[in-house]
Design a protein around this motif. Structure first.
Motif, mmCIF file in Angstrom:
data_model
loop_
_atom_site.group_PDB
_atom_site.id
_atom_site.type_symbol
_atom_site.label_atom_id
_atom_site.label_comp_id
_atom_site.label_asym_id
_atom_site.label_seq_id
_atom_site.Cartn_x
_atom_site.Cartn_y
_atom_site.Cartn_z
ATOM 1 N N ASP A 170 -8.089 3.692 -0.292
ATOM 2 C CA ASP A 170 -9.780 3.378 0.668
ATOM 3 C C ASP A 170 -9.838 1.898 0.715
ATOM 4 O O ASP A 170 -9.060 1.228 0.817
ATOM 5 C CB ASP A 170 -10.219 3.879 -1.020
ATOM 6 C CG ASP A 170 -10.373 3.505 -1.816
ATOM 7 O OD1 ASP A 170 -9.826 2.076 -1.989
ATOM 8 O OD2 ASP A 170 -11.183 3.379 -3.184
ATOM 9 N N LYS A 171 -11.283 2.341 1.192
ATOM 10 C CA LYS A 171 -12.229 0.699 1.713
ATOM 11 C C LYS A 171 -11.413 -0.412 0.673
ATOM 12 O O LYS A 171 -11.030 -1.835 1.479
ATOM 13 C CB LYS A 171 -13.516 0.367 1.722
ATOM 14 C CG LYS A 171 -14.168 -0.311 2.405
ATOM 15 C CD LYS A 171 -15.388 0.044 2.498
ATOM 16 C CE LYS A 171 -16.635 -1.848 3.671
ATOM 17 N NZ LYS A 171 -17.618 -1.162 3.629
ATOM 18 N N ASP A 172 -11.709 -0.376 -0.844
ATOM 19 C CA ASP A 172 -11.801 -0.907 -1.563
ATOM 20 C C ASP A 172 -10.265 -1.237 -1.714
ATOM 21 O O ASP A 172 -9.872 -2.806 -1.752
ATOM 22 C CB ASP A 172 -12.193 -0.934 -2.937
ATOM 23 C CG ASP A 172 -13.953 -1.107 -2.789
ATOM 24 O OD1 ASP A 172 -14.407 -1.623 -1.946
ATOM 25 O OD2 ASP A 172 -14.593 0.096 -3.880
ATOM 26 N N ALA A 173 -9.484 -1.166 -1.556
ATOM 27 C CA ALA A 173 -7.869 -0.788 -1.571
ATOM 28 C C ALA A 173 -7.329 -1.757 -0.270
ATOM 29 O O ALA A 173 -6.742 -2.810 -0.768
ATOM 30 C CB ALA A 173 -6.965 0.751 -1.548
ATOM 31 N N VAL A 174 -8.006 -1.387 0.568
ATOM 32 C CA VAL A 174 -6.988 -2.414 1.747
ATOM 33 C C VAL A 174 -7.652 -3.731 2.458
ATOM 34 O O VAL A 174 -7.116 -4.386 2.331
ATOM 35 C CB VAL A 174 -7.670 -0.894 3.082
ATOM 36 C CG1 VAL A 174 -7.458 -2.214 4.118
ATOM 37 C CG2 VAL A 174 -7.053 -0.030 3.260
ATOM 38 N N GLY A 175 -9.194 -4.030 1.544
ATOM 39 C CA GLY A 175 -9.822 -5.058 0.942
ATOM 40 C C GLY A 175 -8.910 -5.943 0.674
ATOM 41 O O GLY A 175 -8.845 -7.014 0.903
ATOM 42 N N ALA A 176 -8.488 -4.880 -0.923
ATOM 43 C CA ALA A 176 -6.859 -6.150 -1.862
ATOM 44 C C ALA A 176 -6.723 -6.063 -1.115
ATOM 45 O O ALA A 176 -5.607 -7.404 -1.303
ATOM 46 C CB ALA A 176 -7.880 -5.304 -2.983
ATOM 47 N N TRP A 177 -6.062 -5.618 -0.122
ATOM 48 C CA TRP A 177 -4.573 -5.608 0.370
ATOM 49 C C TRP A 177 -4.915 -7.192 2.108
ATOM 50 O O TRP A 177 -4.353 -8.163 1.632
ATOM 51 C CB TRP A 177 -4.170 -4.988 0.778
ATOM 52 C CG TRP A 177 -2.354 -5.086 1.540
ATOM 53 C CD1 TRP A 177 -1.643 -4.620 1.426
ATOM 54 C CD2 TRP A 177 -2.772 -5.057 3.459
ATOM 55 N NE1 TRP A 177 -1.081 -5.069 2.255
ATOM 56 C CE2 TRP A 177 -1.545 -5.131 3.982
ATOM 57 C CE3 TRP A 177 -3.849 -5.396 4.237
ATOM 58 C CZ2 TRP A 177 -1.295 -5.674 5.392
ATOM 59 C CZ3 TRP A 177 -3.720 -5.322 5.010
ATOM 60 C CH2 TRP A 177 -2.292 -5.613 5.872
ATOM 61 N N LEU B 81 0.888 -1.560 -0.469
ATOM 62 C CA LEU B 81 0.040 -0.319 -0.187
ATOM 63 C C LEU B 81 0.625 1.237 0.253
ATOM 64 O O LEU B 81 0.569 2.201 -0.933
ATOM 65 C CB LEU B 81 -1.674 0.020 0.966
ATOM 66 C CG LEU B 81 -1.648 -0.905 1.071
ATOM 67 C CD1 LEU B 81 -2.529 -1.305 2.180
ATOM 68 C CD2 LEU B 81 -2.764 -0.716 0.346
ATOM 69 N N MET B 82 1.991 1.464 0.771
ATOM 70 C CA MET B 82 3.126 2.540 1.201
ATOM 71 C C MET B 82 3.612 2.460 -0.337
ATOM 72 O O MET B 82 3.986 3.474 -0.896
ATOM 73 C CB MET B 82 3.963 2.629 2.578
ATOM 74 C CG MET B 82 2.914 2.691 3.710
ATOM 75 S SD MET B 82 2.389 4.466 3.896
ATOM 76 C CE MET B 82 3.818 5.301 3.477
ATOM 77 N N SER B 83 3.988 1.218 -0.725
ATOM 78 C CA SER B 83 4.753 1.781 -2.391
ATOM 79 C C SER B 83 3.930 1.797 -3.441
ATOM 80 O O SER B 83 4.389 3.052 -4.275
ATOM 81 C CB SER B 83 5.402 -0.148 -2.454
ATOM 82 O OG SER B 83 5.990 -0.252 -1.489
ATOM 83 N N ILE B 84 3.012 1.679 -3.553
ATOM 84 C CA ILE B 84 2.009 1.948 -4.711
ATOM 85 C C ILE B 84 1.609 3.396 -4.835
ATOM 86 O O ILE B 84 1.029 4.361 -5.343
ATOM 87 C CB ILE B 84 0.692 0.963 -5.281
ATOM 88 C CG1 ILE B 84 0.198 0.778 -3.858
ATOM 89 C CG2 ILE B 84 1.302 -0.593 -5.655
ATOM 90 C CD1 ILE B 84 -1.094 0.211 -4.357
ATOM 91 N N PHE B 85 1.539 3.911 -3.516
ATOM 92 C CA PHE B 85 0.592 5.348 -2.956
ATOM 93 C C PHE B 85 2.303 5.874 -3.233
ATOM 94 O O PHE B 85 1.894 7.261 -3.411
ATOM 95 C CB PHE B 85 0.446 5.226 -1.504
ATOM 96 C CG PHE B 85 0.134 6.771 -1.037
ATOM 97 C CD1 PHE B 85 -1.291 7.072 -1.310
ATOM 98 C CD2 PHE B 85 0.675 7.903 -0.277
ATOM 99 C CE1 PHE B 85 -2.023 7.985 -0.994
ATOM 100 C CE2 PHE B 85 0.340 9.309 0.049
ATOM 101 C CZ PHE B 85 -1.360 9.675 -0.601
ATOM 102 N N ALA B 86 3.380 5.404 -3.027
ATOM 103 C CA ALA B 86 4.824 6.663 -3.295
ATOM 104 C C ALA B 86 4.400 6.746 -5.063
ATOM 105 O O ALA B 86 4.630 7.632 -5.752
ATOM 106 C CB ALA B 86 5.665 6.226 -2.549
ATOM 107 N N VAL C 157 -10.033 -4.345 9.826
ATOM 108 C CA VAL C 157 -9.781 -3.455 8.599
ATOM 109 C C VAL C 157 -9.573 -2.632 7.502
ATOM 110 O O VAL C 157 -9.520 -1.516 7.485
ATOM 111 C CB VAL C 157 -9.003 -5.079 8.077
ATOM 112 C CG1 VAL C 157 -7.850 -4.141 6.944
ATOM 113 C CG2 VAL C 157 -7.690 -5.634 9.044
ATOM 114 N N GLU C 158 -10.880 -2.910 7.098
ATOM 115 C CA GLU C 158 -11.985 -2.129 6.618
ATOM 116 C C GLU C 158 -12.155 -1.148 6.422
ATOM 117 O O GLU C 158 -12.582 0.322 6.283
ATOM 118 C CB GLU C 158 -13.080 -3.082 5.613
ATOM 119 C CG GLU C 158 -11.779 -3.441 4.294
ATOM 120 C CD GLU C 158 -13.282 -4.430 3.939
ATOM 121 O OE1 GLU C 158 -13.266 -4.556 2.637
ATOM 122 O OE2 GLU C 158 -14.734 -4.532 4.200
#
Length: 588
Positions: A339-346, A268-273, A373-374
Motif C-alpha cells: 500500500d501507500k505506506d509500504a511503498v513510501g517506506a520502500w 516489495l515483491m519478496s515480502i509480498f511473496a 511513487v506513492e
C-alpha cells in the motif's frame, strides 16, 4: 493521533516473522537437560571396566594408582600376568572420579550448545527447531546425507564448523552439497548460520567461500553485522558461540536469524511473496479438512463419465487453486505489504541521501519523486516526459544504463505475469515432464534460410484433447522487433538465453496452420524431449517442420489473441466514395 508509518526494515522483519516456521541445528556437541540434571547410577563391579581403557589423566590415573599396591593393572585395564584381580572397591572409587569429572565438564563449554534454551527461544517465535547430533559412530557420508536432507526442508540452518574434533570437512562438504542442490532448482531462499567457537570467524568465512568457488558455485562476501557470504539465494553468516563474555548466546539466535533473513528478503515483491506463502502455510491444515474423503464419490463420479479420465487431474487442480486463490484474495493483510505506506517506506529505504546527487542529475527532486511513487498516475501532475525520468530513476544506482536496467526488470516481471510454464524459466520443470500442444503454447521455428519465426497456438482448448487422428492446429504469427529491441510488443519470451519481445500479427496473413499426429495413449500432441538438453522440447508436424516449445501463455491472454484474430477476419470491406470514407478530409 496516528502512529508513524513503519520503516521498510521493520516491515520486512514483520512479514519475515510471519513466514519463518522451521530451523535445524546440526552440532556434535549438544547439551540436553538430562546431561546436566541427571544423577548417574553407581558403577557396578566389572572385571574389565571401560573407563580404564581411556587411560584418562589426572584423578583417574591417581585412582588407578591407589589400587596398584594391591593389584598390577596391565594395558587396556586387564590384569597383568600373575597379578590379582582389582578389588571392586577400587573400581568403584575410580568410577566415581570419572563420573564426577565428566558431569562437571562433559565437553569444552565454549563449543557446546544447550538445546533447551535454544529450542525454547525458537518456539517463542513460533519456529520449530529440529536437531541433528552426529556422534563418533556415524559414518561421514550418512552425516552429510542427513544434514543436506534436513536442511533442504528448513528455513534456517544452524551448523557448527567442526562436526568432528578439529575437522571442518563434514561441514564444508555438507554446505557445498546443500548449495549445489539449491542451484539445481534455480535457487532456494534460506539462511545458514555457522555457529561456532572456531575463531577468527573471518578466516572460516574465507575458507568456506574458497571451497564453494572451487566447486564451481558462485559465492561472494556481503556486508552484514557478521562475517557473511551469499551463494545463489542463500545468505551465510558466521556467529561466534558465547564464551567468556564474547559471542552470541543461543537465546539470541532466533532474533539474529529473523533480522538476517529479512535482510535477504528486502524487497516489495519478496515480502509480498513471503506474506502470501505464510497465509497458505497457516491455511494448510484447514485446506486438508476441506478436501476430505467425503468428496471422493463426487470426484470419482466426475472422472467416470469423462471421455478422457486423465482430465480429472486438471479439474481437481483447478478446484484446489480456486480455494487457495480465495484464501489469498480475502486476506486484506497482504494489502499492507504494497500500500501507500509500504511503498513510501520502500522509497525512503532505497533512495537515501546518498542518491540525492544522482536524482539532481536527472532534474528530479526527492519530494516530487516520492509523491509520484506513492500516489501513482503521475502523468497528469508532472507530464509525460517527467514520468519517463521517474521510471529511469527507479533503477538508480544501477550502473551504467538505467534504461537497459528498466527494460530487463520489466521483461522479467512480464514473463512471470504471463507464462504458466517456460522452457528457460526460473522454475525448473519436473523430471520426465513433457509439454503438450495447447491453447497458449509459444513455439519457435528455425528455418535454414531466414530468421527465426514464432507462433502462438490459438487452438480452442477442447480441440487439443481426445484426438483420434492427425489434427490441424491454428496459430497466430508473432513478429519480433528489429534486433529484439522494439518497444511495440505484446509478449516477452526467453529464447536462447535472451528476452525476445513479440507482437501478435492479427492480419489475415498472420494465420498459420499445421497438422500434428497425437500420442495414441494420451490422445494429445506430446512434445519430444532432448536427453542432451533438458530444456529443449520439440513438436514435429506431418510435413517435417520442427517447432521448439518455449512457453505456455496464460490461457486468458491466449484466448484474447484468438478473439482479436477472429474479429479481424470478420471485418467487412465495401467499395464506397473515398471522400465519404475519409469523412471529408480530402482537400478540394
Amino acid at each position: 493521533m496516528t502512529s508513524a508509518a513503519p520503516t521498510f526494515e521493520t516491515l520486512c522483519q514483520t512479514v519475515t516473522k510471519q513466514f519463518l516456521r522451521t530451523a535445524i541445528l546440526i552440532d556434535d556437541q549438544i547439551i540436553t537437560p538430562s546431561d546436566s540434571t541427571s544423577t548417574p547410577a553407581a558403577a557396578e563391579p566389572l572385571a574389565e571396566p571401560p573407563f580404564l581403557a581411556r587411560q584418562a589423566p589426572g584423578p583417574v590415573a591417581e585412582a588407578a594408582a591407589s589400587a596398584e599396591n594391591k593389584n598390577a593393572i596391565g594395558d587396556g585395564g586387564n590384569p597383568a600376568p600373575g597379578a590379582d584381580t582389582v578389588e571392586p572397591e577400587a573400581h568403584e572409587r575410580a568410577a566415581d572420579v570419572i563420573v564426577e569429572e565428566v558431569a562437571a565438564d562433559p565437553m569444552p563449554p565454549e563449543a557446546s550448545v544447550a538445546l533447551k534454551p535454544l529450542a525454547d527461544a525458537f518456539l517463542d517465535e513460533k519456529i520449530i527447531c529440529a536437531v541433528l547430533n552426529p556422534v563418533a559412530e556415524d559414518e561421514d557420508d550418512r552425516i552429510i546425507e542427513r544434514a543436506v536432507n534436513a536442511a533442504s526442508f528448513a528455513d534456517i540452518v544452524i551448523i557448527d564448523w567442526f562436526l568432528r574434533n578439529g575437522d571442518a570437512e563434514l561441514t564444508l562438504n555438507s554446505l557445498v552439497q546443500l548449495l549445489r542442490a539449491d542451484a539445481a532448482t534455480n535457487g532456494r531462499k534460506r539462511l545458514i548460520i555457522v555457529y561456532t567457537s572456531a575463531a577468527p570467524l573471518e578466516d572460516r568465512c574465507a575458507e568456506l567461500r574458497q571451497r564453494v568457488i572451487d566447486q564451481g558455485l558462485a559465492c561472494v562476501e556481503i556486508e552484514a553485522d557478521f562475517p557473511a557470504l551469499r551463494s545463489g539465494s542463500s545468505r551465510i553468516i558466521f556467529v561466534e558461540k558465547s564464551s567468556l563474555g564474547r559471542g552470541s548466546s543461543v537465546e539470541e539466535l532466533p532474533s539474529i536469524a529473523l533480522r538476517q533473513f529479512a535482510k535477504e528478503a528486502e524487497g516489495l515483491m519478496s515480502i509480498f511473496a513471503l506474506g502470501a506463502i505464510a497465509r497458505i502455510r497457516d491455511a494448510t491444515h484447514h485446506m486438508l479438512s476441506v478436501f476430505k474423503a467425503d468428496l471422493d464419490p463426487a470426484l470419482v463420479g466426475h472422472r467416470m463419465v469423462l471421455a478422457e479420465p486423465g482430465d480429472a487431474r486438471d479439474f481437481a487442480l483447478e478446484v484446489l487453486m480456486l480455494q487457495l486463490r480465495g484464501i489469498l484474495t480475502a486476506d486484506t493483510s497482504l494489502d499492507a505489504v504494497i500500500d501507500k505506506d509500504a511503498v513510501g517506506a520502500w522509497f525512503d529505504h532505497k533512495f537515501n541521501d546518498a542518491l540525492d546527487a544522482a536524482l539532481a542529475e536527472k532534474d528530479i527532486t526527492r519530494s516530487e519523486f516520492r509523491t509520484a511513487v506513492e500516489t501513482g498516475n503521475p502523468k497528469e501532475a508532472f507530464g509525460k516526459e517527467k514520468v519517463k525520468q521517474f521510471h529511469q530513476a527507479l533503477f538508480l544506482p544501477e550502473p551504467p544504463d538505467a534504461v537497459a536496467s528498466e527494460l530487463q526488470a520489466a521483461s522479467e516481471l512480464a514473463r512471470l505475469s504471463t507464462h504458466a510454464r517456460e522452457a528457460e524459466g526460473v522454475t525448473p520443470l519436473p523430471d520426465g515432464w513433457l509439454p503438450s500442444l495447447t491453447l497458449g503454447s509459444v513455439l519457435r521455428v528455425d528455418p535454414n534460410d531466414g530468421p527465426a519465426r514464432y507462433y502462438l497456438c490459438t487452438q480452442p482448448l477442447c480441440d487439443t484433447l481426445r484426438l483420434d487422428g492427425p489434427t490441424f492446429f491454428s496459430f497466430v504469427s508473432l513478429a519480433a522487433g528489429a534486433g529484439g529491441s522494439s518497444r511495440d510488443y505484446w509478449l516477452v519470451v526467453r529464447s536462447g538465453g535472451q528476452n525476445v519481445k513479440l507482437k501478435a500479427s492479427l492480419t489475415g496473413g498472420g494465420r498459420h496452420f499445421a497438422r500434428f499426429v497425437p500420442d495414441t495413449v494420451r490422445k494429445k500432441i506430446i512434445a519430444t524431449g532432448d536427453a542432451a538438453d533438458l530444456r529443449k522440447f520439440t513438436f514435429t508436424d506431418d510435413g517435417g517442420t520442427v517447432y521448439r516449445w518455449l512457453a505456455d501463455v496464460d490461457s486468458l491472454k491466449a484466448q484474447r489473441a484468438a478473439e482479436e484474430m477472429a474479429s479481424t477476419l470478420g471485418r467487412v470491406g465495401v467499395d464506397e466514395l473515398e471522400w465519404l470514407r475519409m469523412g471529408g478530409k480530402i482537400s478540394v
